[in-house]
Design an enzyme around this catalytic site. Sequence first.
Site, mmCIF file in Angstrom:
data_model
loop_
_atom_site.group_PDB
_atom_site.id
_atom_site.type_symbol
_atom_site.label_atom_id
_atom_site.label_comp_id
_atom_site.label_asym_id
_atom_site.label_seq_id
_atom_site.Cartn_x
_atom_site.Cartn_y
_atom_site.Cartn_z
ATOM 1 N N ALA A 172 -14.666 10.346 30.588
ATOM 2 C CA ALA A 172 -14.401 10.728 29.337
ATOM 3 C C ALA A 172 -15.000 11.719 28.453
ATOM 4 O O ALA A 172 -14.386 12.668 27.781
ATOM 5 C CB ALA A 172 -14.186 9.173 28.479
ATOM 6 N N TYR A 173 -16.226 11.468 28.397
ATOM 7 C CA TYR A 173 -16.982 12.740 27.963
ATOM 8 C C TYR A 173 -16.928 13.912 28.212
ATOM 9 O O TYR A 173 -16.733 14.760 27.681
ATOM 10 C CB TYR A 173 -18.613 12.054 27.779
ATOM 11 N N ALA A 174 -17.066 14.054 29.591
ATOM 12 C CA ALA A 174 -16.712 15.370 30.218
ATOM 13 C C ALA A 174 -15.650 15.812 30.089
ATOM 14 O O ALA A 174 -15.354 17.300 29.670
ATOM 15 C CB ALA A 174 -17.075 15.345 31.705
ATOM 16 N N SER A 229 -13.383 15.193 27.518
ATOM 17 C CA SER A 229 -13.399 15.546 26.056
ATOM 18 C C SER A 229 -14.122 16.725 25.803
ATOM 19 O O SER A 229 -13.449 17.656 24.928
ATOM 20 C CB SER A 229 -14.053 14.364 25.343
ATOM 21 N N LYS A 230 -15.441 17.080 26.212
ATOM 22 C CA LYS A 230 -16.021 18.098 26.214
ATOM 23 C C LYS A 230 -15.417 19.436 26.702
ATOM 24 O O LYS A 230 -15.368 20.698 26.205
ATOM 25 C CB LYS A 230 -17.450 18.200 26.360
#
Length: 238
Positions: free
Chosen positions: A144-146, A148-149
């Site tokens: 999710a972090y990857a 989103s960024k």
Amino acid sequence: MSRGAAVVTGGAGGIGRAVTERLARDGYRVASWDLSQDAPRADLALAVDVTDDTACAKATAETLARLGPIRALVVNAGILGPVARSWDVPLAETRRVLETNLLSGFATTGAVIPAMLRNPMPDRGRIVLMGSAVGKEGSAMAGAYAASKAGLMALAKVLGKELATEGILVNAIAPTVVRTAMETTLDPAQRADKLRRIPMGRFAEAAEVAAMVSFLCGPDCSFSTGAVFDLSGGRLHD
């Protein structure tokens, strides 16, 4: 001479505080938009849910009223989320990361850009979106972090093109791990792995991120828009 107002989302965090302090030194009157109002380096600290477009519109109006025209926006609010395989993360947790890291970019730029467009040409303002090396590489255990960024860096490219003739420059930064409270949540194995992949052999300092933001919000950056600037100690190569 004041450069006008600058908005920093996530201004109460480690990177946010460094950015706020640097932009204040550069001559901006700085507003922190964060769930926390603990932003001692800001001229104005507002409690704002940056995933809520109504809250962002209200914060824009208050910032304009108290600090004057907004000339810079740094979209910095973000969370890491669970460190686990993507399919093992509950959808609610994935959604929370995407809303905090990516949808906040749409909410904040959607509120601030119309205000910037009322500034006089030719230099109406600067926008910096805080991406990540993880968003370029797609690191395991950070789905999710990857995502989103990566989305936030794509948004910078889109806005850069959409605003290229409107006097607003939009760029993104792709830092590797930065020495903040978020970095301390990594377990020893993760920390060692991330450090091993940085040729310079260390993590970034928040002040180094702030220096890049300073350049992108300053007069020496005049012909770069829609770009993603590497801040990875040699880790990135594309």
